[in-house]
Design a protein around this motif. Sequence first.
Motif, short mmCIF file in Angstrom:
data_model
loop_
_atom_site.label_atom_id
_atom_site.label_comp_id
_atom_site.label_asym_id
_atom_site.label_seq_id
_atom_site.Cartn_x
_atom_site.Cartn_y
_atom_site.Cartn_z
N GLY A 79 20.38 -53.73 10.05
CA GLY A 79 19.77 -54.62 9.08
C GLY A 79 19.14 -53.87 7.93
N PRO A 80 18.91 -54.56 6.78
CA PRO A 80 18.40 -53.88 5.58
C PRO A 80 16.97 -53.35 5.72
CG PRO A 80 18.47 -56.27 5.28
CD PRO A 80 19.18 -55.99 6.56
N ASP A 81 16.21 -53.85 6.70
CA ASP A 81 14.82 -53.39 6.86
C ASP A 81 14.71 -52.17 7.76
OD1 ASP A 81 13.87 -55.45 5.25
OD2 ASP A 81 13.71 -56.84 6.94
N ALA A 82 15.85 -51.64 8.23
CA ALA A 82 15.80 -50.46 9.09
C ALA A 82 15.48 -49.21 8.26
CB ALA A 82 17.12 -50.28 9.81
N ARG A 83 14.74 -48.30 8.87
CA ARG A 83 14.41 -47.03 8.21
C ARG A 83 15.38 -45.95 8.66
NH1 ARG A 83 8.71 -44.97 9.70
NH2 ARG A 83 8.18 -46.99 8.75
N THR A 84 15.57 -45.81 9.97
CA THR A 84 16.50 -44.82 10.51
C THR A 84 17.24 -45.39 11.70
OG1 THR A 84 14.81 -43.87 11.96
CG2 THR A 84 15.10 -42.85 9.78
N VAL A 85 18.46 -44.92 11.89
CA VAL A 85 19.27 -45.27 13.06
C VAL A 85 19.78 -43.97 13.66
CG1 VAL A 85 21.32 -46.47 13.91
CG2 VAL A 85 19.99 -47.47 12.04
N ARG A 86 19.49 -43.74 14.94
CA ARG A 86 19.94 -42.52 15.62
C ARG A 86 20.76 -42.91 16.85
NH1 ARG A 86 17.58 -37.62 14.72
NH2 ARG A 86 17.53 -37.06 16.92
N ILE A 87 21.87 -42.22 17.04
CA ILE A 87 22.72 -42.43 18.22
C ILE A 87 22.63 -41.18 19.08
CG2 ILE A 87 25.04 -42.87 19.07
CD1 ILE A 87 25.66 -44.30 16.50
N LYS A 88 22.21 -41.38 20.33
CA LYS A 88 22.10 -40.28 21.28
C LYS A 88 23.21 -40.41 22.30
CE LYS A 88 18.69 -37.84 24.13
NZ LYS A 88 17.29 -37.84 24.64
N VAL A 89 23.86 -39.29 22.62
CA VAL A 89 25.00 -39.31 23.53
C VAL A 89 24.69 -38.44 24.74
CG1 VAL A 89 27.46 -38.85 23.80
CG2 VAL A 89 26.57 -39.62 21.59
N SER A 90 24.48 -39.07 25.88
CA SER A 90 24.39 -38.40 27.18
C SER A 90 23.46 -37.18 27.18
CB SER A 90 25.80 -37.96 27.62
OG SER A 90 25.79 -37.48 28.93
N ASN A 91 22.32 -37.30 26.52
CA ASN A 91 21.33 -36.22 26.47
C ASN A 91 21.89 -34.92 25.91
OD1 ASN A 91 19.30 -37.81 27.65
ND2 ASN A 91 20.13 -37.41 29.69
N ILE A 92 23.03 -35.00 25.22
CA ILE A 92 23.65 -33.80 24.65
C ILE A 92 23.24 -33.63 23.19
CG2 ILE A 92 25.85 -32.71 24.04
CD1 ILE A 92 27.06 -34.04 26.48
N SER A 93 23.35 -34.69 22.42
CA SER A 93 23.04 -34.60 21.00
C SER A 93 22.61 -35.96 20.48
CB SER A 93 24.26 -34.10 20.21
OG SER A 93 25.33 -35.04 20.33
N ALA A 94 21.89 -35.94 19.37
CA ALA A 94 21.49 -37.16 18.69
C ALA A 94 21.85 -37.03 17.22
CB ALA A 94 20.00 -37.41 18.85
N THR A 95 22.45 -38.05 16.65
CA THR A 95 22.91 -38.02 15.28
C THR A 95 22.26 -39.14 14.49
OG1 THR A 95 25.05 -37.12 15.96
CG2 THR A 95 24.91 -38.09 13.76
N THR A 96 21.66 -38.80 13.36
CA THR A 96 21.08 -39.81 12.47
C THR A 96 22.18 -40.36 11.58
OG1 THR A 96 18.94 -38.70 12.49
CG2 THR A 96 19.35 -40.27 10.71
#
Length: 424
Positions: A184-201
């Motif tokens: 949504g337009p009111d989001a500041r950041t979105v991060r996807i974390k994969v299996s405790n290996i890495s997180a990507t903004t």
Amino acid sequence: MNKLLLGIILGLLAGVVAAIAIPRHHDTASANATATPSGRPAAPHDQVVRLGKPETATQGSATLRPVGAATIEATAHDPHGGPDWAVRVYRGERVLTPRMRQQGTDGVIGHLKCAQLGRIHDGRFGWLDARGTFRPTPPQWGTSSVVCSTPNAAAPLIGTLSPITDPDASAARVRSTIVWGMAGPDARTVRIKVSNISATTQRATPHHAFLMALPARFGQHDVHVGVVYNNGHTASGPANTDRITLVARAPDPNGGLPYGLVTAPSIVPGGAARGETCLFGGGVRVVGDRAGAVDYRRDVLSELEVNGGGGCGSDAQALRKMTCLPGIASGTGDTASEGGDTGGTGRVARRTQRSRTTITMRCAPGVDRVTLQTPRDVRTLVLSPTAHAALAVYDGQFTTGGIRWTAHFQDGHTKSGAVPDVGF
């Protein structure tokens, strides 16, 4: 002697003809393609083999009418080098179909914002199935992978799915795992974390659409999406990401993907205690070592979707008293989406009865197998060591006769009982 000589000559001629008829070399495309049970070539590594007609939306009591342009806000490369994945965002009006409208009204009953997952091929947005057919997809409900919410909804829209090889075969495998959606337009950041290996903004877009395409070794349970909004509110998903464990499987009477019995935390509000381990079966399908709901129109597995009964841990006291708790269900289930009795759209139909009957057996510790006696046959099921459960699937329904079970204990003694008559 003349006859013998004639036979030798004819044999040599036959060998020459056979040598001409059987090619010594195959072209590259034929060598790389694999055949499906339906006789159609499988698409190697998610490649487009053919173009199909544009996908049409299924109709219900209401439809979605796009307002304005649909915009591609996120893209990701496919792990196998196929067409890029993409998420497009658009606004729409929820409109009643003409037969559902009141006279003199325009039928508009709401406004929505939507995100849709697809592939990009030759500049067109669409869906690629397991057999390599690419179909352009309109921005409407009832088409491939659309999620919508009201424009001011505070929660993100999060979707996960795993494309699979041809589900019309008796076995399939996962090709990749996709996580996608819109914060949504009111989001500041979105991060996807994969299996405790890495997180990507994720890169910021007007509606904070997000997308990640992962190799098949990652499951949908390995993905976690976290969103921070401008007002400090946080949200995460997808929901029900507690790992589903496959504990038993049963062959499909129609020759399709096996049925599965899984354990998962309770998801029924007001039922078993939240987080209590329950059994789910009946509608669960097995793809490799994973289980969930299979969409035969899009050729995808949804691991986070489970349905069908089986019972929860709160039945422990009843199990000690009864030894085994049978569960029985009957109906058409997902056969409608699979092309009826064939269990899929591409296989030759077997001589099986319409519908199906599923029997789940849960037994007390100490029981290692159960013998089922039905009007159709007698079969012995080995219980899973962890859940003490087993699954049997039959085509058709049992309209006459009873069903009995015999539990075999590890120490050699047995106990028998009957499955309650549920009227089919």
